[in-house]
Design a protein around this motif. Structure first.
Motif, PDB file in Angstrom:
ATOM      1  N   THR A  87     -16.190 -39.511   4.657  1.00 56.28           N
ATOM      2  CA  THR A  87     -16.013 -40.188   3.376  1.00 56.28           C
ATOM      3  C   THR A  87     -16.042 -39.148   2.266  1.00 56.28           C
ATOM      4  O   THR A  87     -16.988 -38.371   2.164  1.00 56.28           O
ATOM      5  CB  THR A  87     -17.130 -41.223   3.146  1.00 56.28           C
ATOM      6  OG1 THR A  87     -17.118 -42.168   4.218  1.00 56.28           O
ATOM      7  CG2 THR A  87     -16.919 -41.955   1.832  1.00 56.28           C
ATOM      8  N   ILE A  88     -14.986 -39.138   1.453  1.00 53.20           N
ATOM      9  CA  ILE A  88     -14.877 -38.165   0.369  1.00 53.20           C
ATOM     10  C   ILE A  88     -14.861 -38.901  -0.962  1.00 53.20           C
ATOM     11  O   ILE A  88     -14.177 -39.914  -1.119  1.00 53.20           O
ATOM     12  CB  ILE A  88     -13.602 -37.310   0.512  1.00 53.20           C
ATOM     13  CG1 ILE A  88     -13.632 -36.525   1.831  1.00 53.20           C
ATOM     14  CG2 ILE A  88     -13.454 -36.357  -0.665  1.00 53.20           C
ATOM     15  CD1 ILE A  88     -12.374 -35.714   2.084  1.00 53.20           C
ATOM     16  N   THR A  89     -15.615 -38.390  -1.909  1.00 55.67           N
ATOM     17  CA  THR A  89     -15.606 -38.922  -3.272  1.00 55.67           C
ATOM     18  C   THR A  89     -15.159 -37.819  -4.220  1.00 55.67           C
ATOM     19  O   THR A  89     -15.761 -36.742  -4.252  1.00 55.67           O
ATOM     20  CB  THR A  89     -16.996 -39.438  -3.683  1.00 55.67           C
ATOM     21  OG1 THR A  89     -17.385 -40.498  -2.799  1.00 55.67           O
ATOM     22  CG2 THR A  89     -16.982 -39.968  -5.107  1.00 55.67           C
ATOM     23  N   ASP A 142     -16.986 -34.680  -5.433  1.00 54.92           N
ATOM     24  CA  ASP A 142     -18.344 -35.007  -5.880  1.00 54.92           C
ATOM     25  C   ASP A 142     -19.280 -35.045  -4.679  1.00 54.92           C
ATOM     26  O   ASP A 142     -20.318 -34.379  -4.667  1.00 54.92           O
ATOM     27  CB  ASP A 142     -18.344 -36.348  -6.612  1.00 54.92           C
ATOM     28  CG  ASP A 142     -19.737 -36.764  -7.063  1.00 54.92           C
ATOM     29  OD1 ASP A 142     -20.559 -35.868  -7.335  1.00 54.92           O
ATOM     30  OD2 ASP A 142     -20.003 -37.980  -7.132  1.00 54.92           O
ATOM     31  N   THR A 143     -18.888 -35.814  -3.648  1.00 57.57           N
ATOM     32  CA  THR A 143     -19.698 -35.880  -2.430  1.00 57.57           C
ATOM     33  C   THR A 143     -18.809 -35.866  -1.198  1.00 57.57           C
ATOM     34  O   THR A 143     -17.662 -36.320  -1.234  1.00 57.57           O
ATOM     35  CB  THR A 143     -20.573 -37.151  -2.385  1.00 57.57           C
ATOM     36  OG1 THR A 143     -19.720 -38.309  -2.332  1.00 57.57           O
ATOM     37  CG2 THR A 143     -21.493 -37.235  -3.585  1.00 57.57           C
ATOM     38  N   PHE A 144     -19.351 -35.331  -0.114  1.00 60.54           N
ATOM     39  CA  PHE A 144     -18.701 -35.360   1.196  1.00 60.54           C
ATOM     40  C   PHE A 144     -19.687 -35.992   2.166  1.00 60.54           C
ATOM     41  O   PHE A 144     -20.782 -35.465   2.374  1.00 60.54           O
ATOM     42  CB  PHE A 144     -18.330 -33.945   1.648  1.00 60.54           C
ATOM     43  CG  PHE A 144     -17.636 -33.897   2.983  1.00 60.54           C
ATOM     44  CD1 PHE A 144     -16.279 -34.158   3.078  1.00 60.54           C
ATOM     45  CD2 PHE A 144     -18.339 -33.619   4.147  1.00 60.54           C
ATOM     46  CE1 PHE A 144     -15.634 -34.130   4.304  1.00 60.54           C
ATOM     47  CE2 PHE A 144     -17.708 -33.588   5.375  1.00 60.54           C
ATOM     48  CZ  PHE A 144     -16.344 -33.848   5.457  1.00 60.54           C
ATOM     49  N   ILE A 161     -20.080 -27.630  -2.856  1.00 59.52           N
ATOM     50  CA  ILE A 161     -18.787 -28.134  -2.371  1.00 59.52           C
ATOM     51  C   ILE A 161     -17.932 -28.671  -3.516  1.00 59.52           C
ATOM     52  O   ILE A 161     -16.972 -29.418  -3.283  1.00 59.52           O
ATOM     53  CB  ILE A 161     -18.972 -29.230  -1.300  1.00 59.52           C
ATOM     54  CG1 ILE A 161     -19.774 -30.411  -1.852  1.00 59.52           C
ATOM     55  CG2 ILE A 161     -19.626 -28.661  -0.052  1.00 59.52           C
ATOM     56  CD1 ILE A 161     -19.827 -31.606  -0.905  1.00 59.52           C
ATOM     57  N   THR A 162     -18.255 -28.302  -4.748  1.00 57.54           N
ATOM     58  CA  THR A 162     -17.437 -28.725  -5.886  1.00 57.54           C
ATOM     59  C   THR A 162     -16.116 -27.978  -5.824  1.00 57.54           C
ATOM     60  O   THR A 162     -15.982 -26.857  -6.320  1.00 57.54           O
ATOM     61  CB  THR A 162     -18.155 -28.442  -7.216  1.00 57.54           C
ATOM     62  OG1 THR A 162     -19.462 -29.018  -7.179  1.00 57.54           O
ATOM     63  CG2 THR A 162     -17.380 -29.027  -8.386  1.00 57.54           C
ATOM     64  N   PHE A 205     -12.143 -27.077  -0.282  1.00 59.48           N
ATOM     65  CA  PHE A 205     -13.193 -27.320   0.709  1.00 59.48           C
ATOM     66  C   PHE A 205     -12.617 -28.106   1.873  1.00 59.48           C
ATOM     67  O   PHE A 205     -11.888 -29.079   1.689  1.00 59.48           O
ATOM     68  CB  PHE A 205     -14.363 -28.102   0.107  1.00 59.48           C
ATOM     69  CG  PHE A 205     -15.382 -28.524   1.135  1.00 59.48           C
ATOM     70  CD1 PHE A 205     -16.299 -27.611   1.630  1.00 59.48           C
ATOM     71  CD2 PHE A 205     -15.397 -29.821   1.636  1.00 59.48           C
ATOM     72  CE1 PHE A 205     -17.223 -27.987   2.602  1.00 59.48           C
ATOM     73  CE2 PHE A 205     -16.322 -30.206   2.601  1.00 59.48           C
ATOM     74  CZ  PHE A 205     -17.238 -29.283   3.082  1.00 59.48           C
ATOM     75  N   ASP A 206     -12.942 -27.643   3.077  1.00 56.94           N
ATOM     76  CA  ASP A 206     -12.630 -28.363   4.306  1.00 56.94           C
ATOM     77  C   ASP A 206     -13.829 -28.185   5.219  1.00 56.94           C
ATOM     78  O   ASP A 206     -14.355 -27.076   5.342  1.00 56.94           O
ATOM     79  CB  ASP A 206     -11.360 -27.811   4.959  1.00 56.94           C
ATOM     80  CG  ASP A 206     -10.938 -28.628   6.167  1.00 56.94           C
ATOM     81  OD1 ASP A 206     -11.550 -28.450   7.246  1.00 56.94           O
ATOM     82  OD2 ASP A 206     -10.004 -29.440   6.053  1.00 56.94           O
ATOM     83  N   LYS A 207     -14.253 -29.262   5.858  1.00 60.28           N
ATOM     84  CA  LYS A 207     -15.485 -29.175   6.648  1.00 60.28           C
ATOM     85  C   LYS A 207     -15.365 -28.164   7.779  1.00 60.28           C
ATOM     86  O   LYS A 207     -16.367 -27.568   8.193  1.00 60.28           O
ATOM     87  CB  LYS A 207     -15.868 -30.541   7.202  1.00 60.28           C
ATOM     88  CG  LYS A 207     -14.958 -31.077   8.293  1.00 60.28           C
ATOM     89  CD  LYS A 207     -15.545 -32.340   8.908  1.00 60.28           C
ATOM     90  CE  LYS A 207     -14.701 -32.829  10.079  1.00 60.28           C
ATOM     91  NZ  LYS A 207     -15.297 -34.023  10.720  1.00 60.28           N
ATOM     92  N   ASP A 208     -14.149 -27.939   8.286  1.00 58.79           N
ATOM     93  CA  ASP A 208     -13.980 -26.976   9.372  1.00 58.79           C
ATOM     94  C   ASP A 208     -14.094 -25.534   8.885  1.00 58.79           C
ATOM     95  O   ASP A 208     -14.327 -24.625   9.683  1.00 58.79           O
ATOM     96  CB  ASP A 208     -12.636 -27.192  10.066  1.00 58.79           C
ATOM     97  CG  ASP A 208     -12.580 -28.520  10.805  1.00 58.79           C
ATOM     98  OD1 ASP A 208     -13.630 -28.953  11.311  1.00 58.79           O
ATOM     99  OD2 ASP A 208     -11.502 -29.133  10.862  1.00 58.79           O
TER     100      ASP A 208
END
Length: 444
Positions: free
Chosen positions: A157-159, A174-176, A193-194, A214-217
């Protein structure tokens, strides 16, 4: 579109048995057309929008150099991750692991299809772990694949900030998954992560701007700095941003990277980034393709990899600076496995300490549709045109008003001259009347 290149090992037995240098054959590209969509959009009261990202991949054999059924030989990542992690464990645990691998007939290299390597295949170690590992330590999947579970709507979920409250935050995360920062590193700046998800950036960028994705990987946000001006389709101007050359530098070369090494030293060598904290402690190191910006000794440790080419292997994004819209992008990353020799596990006793390349990919956008760039050109050119047109109109109106003013001034001057002439004429008549006598009667 994503292009995948796989390093197929052609001498696995000789490498393990005789200690010869590993030889690889780069296969590809295997091309997948992507469809991106943001699902379940929810606009929040704090100027943000929340969504689930969806990426759907369709294999395009017409653009590919082979089929998903092509068979490749690659390092057994689950096995080599487990053996490398056991290097500092108790010896009896390593011996037990060797026995289990004997029973399950697990080998350091696997022969799988391209489709299996990417999207998943059943691995005996992962299957065993499902049954014996405590629930809180279990992996969230039963198969192994480099892109496993990515061909669908993710659970992430990405905000993002919409920019309604602050335009400088437009498009930034804003949030991951409910988190405002990562939990991995020793300093806030490394956990931050901004950043953009890569699709859109804040507007009004300059050549001094540093943008982030930003990418989680990636296990971090990646900075990109201005490189040069470029021209996109429909002659829309853009700025090209690329990662700084020291972005993956060693802590000796770039001390700012120390906070990305919470378990070190030793830390990742120059040209690599350790993402093990985001990959269940698997010793995965990211680099640029063909070890671009890394010491050439890592490339030459494996035979069959050509020298890096900046134009083919560099990571970049072209952004329209006024709008912050991505116009073209080539996100190029190589996945490597840092293998540690473990002499107590006979299956890998001859496997040396080596950073073994697995594959590299190029994910990106060749360009926006002509209709979109046409609208973008209109959007960035209309204000100056309108300004020029308005200036022209104002100049014309000013000229007309000036002419009218001059005309009225001249006309007023003529009237004034007429008014000044009339009294003189009356005076002359008066004198004549005096000569003629009273009442204007003739004088005799």
């Amino acid at each position: 579109m994503i292009k995948v290149y796989i390093y197929n090992v052609t001498n696995a037995d000789e490498f393990l048995n005789n200690g010869t240098k590993p030889i690889v054959d780069e296969l590809g590209p295997y091309v997948y057309v992507q469809k991106w969509e943001k699902k379940n959009l929810t606009f929040n009261s704090n100027g943000t929008v929340t969504f689930l990202p969806e990426k759907i991949y369709h294999f395009d054999e017409s653009l590919s150099a082979g089929s998903e059924d092509d068979v490749v030989v690659v390092p057994n990542i689950p096995m080599l991750s487990a053996t490398s992690q056991s290097k500092h464990a108790a010896r009896f645990l390593r011996l037990a692991m060797a026995s289990i691998m004997d029973i399950l007939k697990i080998k350091p290299f696997v022969e799988v299809s391209v489709g299996q390597l990417l999207w998943g295949y059943e691995d005996p170690l992962l299957k065993l772990a499902k049954d014996v590992v405590p629930k809180e330590q279990k992996l969230p999947y039963e198969e192994f694949g480099l892109m496993y579970n990515k061909n669908a709507t993710t659970r992430d979920t990405i905000t993002l900030f919409t920019g309604a409250d602050d335009i400088t935050m437009h498009g930034l995360i804003d949030t991951f998954n409910g988190m405002h920062k990562l939990p991995h590193y020793t300093e806030e700046r490394c956990n931050d992560i901004t950043a953009s998800d890569g699709s859109i950036f804040p507007p009004h960028l300059t050549k001094n701007s540093t943008i982030h994705i930003f990418d989680k990987d990636l296990c971090r946000k990646l900075p990109l700095v201005f490189e040069k001006e470029v021209i996109g389709s429909n002659d829309v101007p853009a700025y090209r941003y690329t990662p700084p050359k020291n972005v993956f530098a060693s802590v000796e070369e770039n001390p700012d990277n120390m906070c990305f090494c919470p378990q070190g030293p030793p830390c990742a060598p120059s040209g690599f980034f350790n993402v093990s904290l985001c990959q269940y402690d698997s010793p995965i190191l990211l680099s640029f393709p063909h070890f671009y910006l890394a010491n050439d000794s890592y490339r030459t440790a494996v035979e069959g990899i050509s020298p890096p080419d900046e134009e083919k292997h560099k990571f970049f994004i072209d952004v329209q600076p006024l709008m912050g819209t991505s116009m073209r992008a080539k996100a190029r990353i190589q996945i490597n496995l840092a293998v540690s020799q473990v002499v107590d596990i006979k299956q890998v006793a001859t496997f040396p300490d080596i950073i073994f390349p697995i594959m590299w990919f190029e994910e990106g956008l060749d360009g926006l549709p002509e209709e979109m760039t046409g609208l973008m050109k209109l959007g960035i050119s209309v204000p100056p045109v309108a300004h020029a047109a308005l200036s022209g109109i104002l100049l014309a109106v000013g000229a007309i008003l000036l002419i009218v003013a001059i005309w009225r001034l001249v006309r007023g001057a003529n009237r004034l001259s007429s008014l000044q002439l009339a009294p003189g004429h009356v005076g002359q008549s008066t004198n004549k009347n005096k000569d003629n006598g009273l009442g204007g009667m003739p004088k005799y």
